[in-house]
Design an enzyme around this catalytic site. Structure first.
Site, PDB file in Angstrom:
ATOM      1  CG  ASP A 113     -42.008 105.278  48.314  1.00 14.74           C
ATOM      2  OD1 ASP A 113     -43.162 104.801  48.385  1.00 14.74           O
ATOM      3  OD2 ASP A 113     -41.783 106.470  48.008  1.00 14.74           O
ATOM      4  CG  HIS A 133     -43.385 108.580  58.832  1.00  9.32           C
ATOM      5  ND1 HIS A 133     -44.535 107.875  58.550  1.00  9.32           N
ATOM      6  CD2 HIS A 133     -43.733 109.493  59.777  1.00  9.32           C
ATOM      7  CE1 HIS A 133     -45.516 108.326  59.304  1.00  9.32           C
ATOM      8  NE2 HIS A 133     -45.061 109.317  60.043  1.00  9.32           N
ATOM      9  CG  ASN A 146     -58.092 105.232  50.952  1.00  9.00           C
ATOM     10  OD1 ASN A 146     -58.299 104.091  50.564  1.00  9.00           O
ATOM     11  ND2 ASN A 146     -57.246 105.515  51.932  1.00  9.00           N
ATOM     12  CB  ALA A 158     -53.078 107.494  44.332  1.00 14.05           C
ATOM     13  CG  ASN A 173     -45.598 106.870  51.043  1.00 11.95           C
ATOM     14  OD1 ASN A 173     -46.235 106.375  51.975  1.00 11.95           O
ATOM     15  ND2 ASN A 173     -46.169 107.241  49.900  1.00 11.95           N
ATOM     16  N   GLY A 226     -54.200 108.076  49.836  1.00 13.27           N
ATOM     17  CA  GLY A 226     -53.546 106.782  50.058  1.00 13.27           C
ATOM     18  C   GLY A 226     -53.038 106.550  51.457  1.00 13.27           C
ATOM     19  CB  THR A 227     -52.677 108.045  54.471  1.00 15.45           C
ATOM     20  OG1 THR A 227     -52.333 107.740  55.838  1.00 15.45           O
ATOM     21  CG2 THR A 227     -53.558 109.284  54.444  1.00 15.45           C
TER      22      THR A 227
HETATM   23  P1  OAD Z   1     -51.581 102.026  55.439  1.00 16.70           P
HETATM   24  O1  OAD Z   1     -51.205 100.682  54.914  1.00 16.70           O
HETATM   25  O2  OAD Z   1     -52.008 102.179  56.874  1.00 16.70           O
HETATM   26  O3  OAD Z   1     -52.781 102.599  54.556  1.00 16.70           O
HETATM   27  C1  OAD Z   1     -52.686 102.517  53.163  1.00 16.70           C
HETATM   28  C2  OAD Z   1     -53.929 103.171  52.617  1.00 16.70           C
HETATM   29  O4  OAD Z   1     -53.820 103.207  51.200  1.00 16.70           O
HETATM   30  C3  OAD Z   1     -55.215 102.406  52.949  1.00 16.70           C
HETATM   31  O5  OAD Z   1     -56.187 103.322  53.426  1.00 16.70           O
HETATM   32  C4  OAD Z   1     -55.634 101.799  51.591  1.00 16.70           C
HETATM   33  O6  OAD Z   1     -57.052 101.784  51.458  1.00 16.70           O
HETATM   34  C5  OAD Z   1     -55.052 102.824  50.633  1.00 16.70           C
HETATM   35  N1  OAD Z   1     -54.763 102.319  49.295  1.00 16.70           N
HETATM   36  C6  OAD Z   1     -54.480 101.050  48.910  1.00 16.70           C
HETATM   37  N2  OAD Z   1     -54.259 101.020  47.559  1.00 16.70           N
HETATM   38  C7  OAD Z   1     -54.376 102.309  47.110  1.00 16.70           C
HETATM   39  C8  OAD Z   1     -54.256 102.940  45.834  1.00 16.70           C
HETATM   40  N3  OAD Z   1     -53.962 102.250  44.722  1.00 16.70           N
HETATM   41  N4  OAD Z   1     -54.459 104.290  45.759  1.00 16.70           N
HETATM   42  C9  OAD Z   1     -54.764 105.008  46.873  1.00 16.70           C
HETATM   43  N5  OAD Z   1     -54.890 104.466  48.106  1.00 16.70           N
HETATM   44  C10 OAD Z   1     -54.703 103.137  48.209  1.00 16.70           C
HETATM   45  O7  OAD Z   1     -50.375 103.024  55.117  1.00 16.70           O
HETATM   46  P2  OAD Z   1     -50.184 104.491  55.685  1.00 16.70           P
HETATM   47  O8  OAD Z   1     -51.499 105.156  55.953  1.00 16.70           O
HETATM   48  O9  OAD Z   1     -49.244 105.177  54.780  1.00 16.70           O
HETATM   49  O10 OAD Z   1     -45.268 104.730  59.675  1.00 16.70           O
HETATM   50  O11 OAD Z   1     -49.443 104.196  57.092  1.00 16.70           O
HETATM   51  C11 OAD Z   1     -49.023 105.328  57.847  1.00 16.70           C
HETATM   52  C12 OAD Z   1     -47.788 104.956  58.592  1.00 16.70           C
HETATM   53  O12 OAD Z   1     -47.995 103.746  59.357  1.00 16.70           O
HETATM   54  C13 OAD Z   1     -46.607 104.619  57.703  1.00 16.70           C
HETATM   55  O13 OAD Z   1     -45.922 105.770  57.279  1.00 16.70           O
HETATM   56  C14 OAD Z   1     -45.750 103.824  58.655  1.00 16.70           C
HETATM   57  C15 OAD Z   1     -46.806 102.924  59.231  1.00 16.70           C
HETATM   58  O14 OAD Z   1     -46.452 102.490  60.505  1.00 16.70           O
HETATM   59  C16 OAD Z   1     -43.978 104.555  60.118  1.00 16.70           C
HETATM   60  O15 OAD Z   1     -43.269 103.705  59.629  1.00 16.70           O
HETATM   61  C17 OAD Z   1     -43.580 105.505  61.175  1.00 16.70           C
END
Ligand code: OAD
Length: 247
Positions: free
Chosen positions: A104, A123, A217, A235, A102, A191-192
């Site tokens: 943020d 990142h 997740n 989370a 993240n 959360g990824t």
């Molecule tokens: P994603 O949007 O790909 O995945 C978000 C994950 O969070 C999903 O698996 C959801 O199921 C889960 N999720 C949603 N709500 C949630 C909650 N309340 N608690 C826990 N989990 C929850 O985001 P990332 O995996 O972070 O890279 O994406 C990875 C990277 O892809 C980012 O850092 C960014 C993006 O391109 C760059 O900008 C280089």
């Protein structure tokens, strides 16, 4: 493995490595990337915004998007999930390592990295920008005082301090993360969607060395079938259950 065994493994762990993604900030009101209804990528194509080509093509559009996200994250607050990770760090001290994808800044605002453990932002961070020529990194002014594009003290245009598609992660941060996950007794992946490498491969280092991987997740992901235990929770709820902090 069941929840009680996962809880005990985490309690007994001397070295804990954590990887977080956009999901941990969802409860702070910050959109994720791939969630169909709210994700950034549902409305924009990544290559149109988060890539060197996009920036070369239209730097003003890219800066508009990042300045908007910068404003949003400063207006957001860390949530219970961020706070529980800062608490876990205080319990584990130097044995705690948090790598976040993240940008943020909410982990740092919740106190992560200041409780004896380490926090690395794989990142980058929305609150910083980089001189396009020297690569020097500077903190951005508050959004109210931000003029676009921001200029470095030398008067040169700066780009967002964000790792874009097709770019490499900061060498030292990635190496520190790989070492931490290789040596971890327990890895938490929270959360990824576990689709963006090399971050998504960190937990496999833990598994390879005989460590335990616990995923939190609401949905299953590419990591789920390999995880030692996967909690279908948000989370904050998942961390409360794991840390025995049911509120
Ligand atoms: P994603 O949007 O790909 O995945 C978000 C994950 O969070 C999903 O698996 C959801 O199921 C889960 N999720 C949603 N709500 C949630 C909650 N309340 N608690 C826990 N989990 C929850 O985001 P990332 O995996 O972070 O890279 O994406 C990875 C990277 O892809 C980012 O850092 C960014 C993006 O391109 C760059 O900008 C280089």
């Amino acid at each position: 493995m069941n929840l009680s065994e996962a809880r005990h493994a985490l309690q007994a762990a001397r070295r804990v490595a954590v990887l977080t993604g956009a999901g941990i900030s969802a409860e702070s009101g910050i959109p994720t990337f791939r969630d169909a209804q709210t994700g950034h990528w549902a409305r924009f194509r990544p290559e149109d915004l988060a890539s060197p080509d996009a920036y070369r093509r239209d730097p003003d559009l890219v800066w508009e998007w990042y300045a908007g996200r910068y404003r949003d994250v400063l207006a957001a607050q860390p949530n219970r999930g961020h706070e529980l990770l800062a608490e876990l760090e205080r319990q584990k001290g130097t044995g705690f390592f948090l790598a976040t994808q993240n940008v943020d800044g909410l982990h740092a605002r919740a106190g992560s990295g200041q409780g004896g453990g380490q926090l690395v932002e794989l990142h980058g961070n929305l609150s910083h920008a980089r001189d396009e020529v020297t690569g020097e990194v500077f903190a951005l002014p508050d959004p109210a005082g931000l003029t676009l594009p921001p200029l470095s003290p030398a008067g040169r245009r700066m780009r967002p301090h964000i790792v874009w598609f097709g770019e490499y992660l900061p060498e030292d941060a990635l190496e520190a993360a790989q070492n931490a996950f290789a040596g971890a007794d327990v890895a938490l992946v929270i959360g990824t969607s576990s689709v963006v490498y090399p971050a998504a491969g960190l937990a496999l280092e833990t598994l390879r060395r005989g460590g335990i991987v616990i995923e939190i997740n609401p949905d299953s992901t590419d990591l789920t079938r390999m995880a030692t235990f996967s909690l279908r929770e948000t989370a904050s709820r998942g961390l409360e259950l794991l840390l025995g902090e049911e509120g």
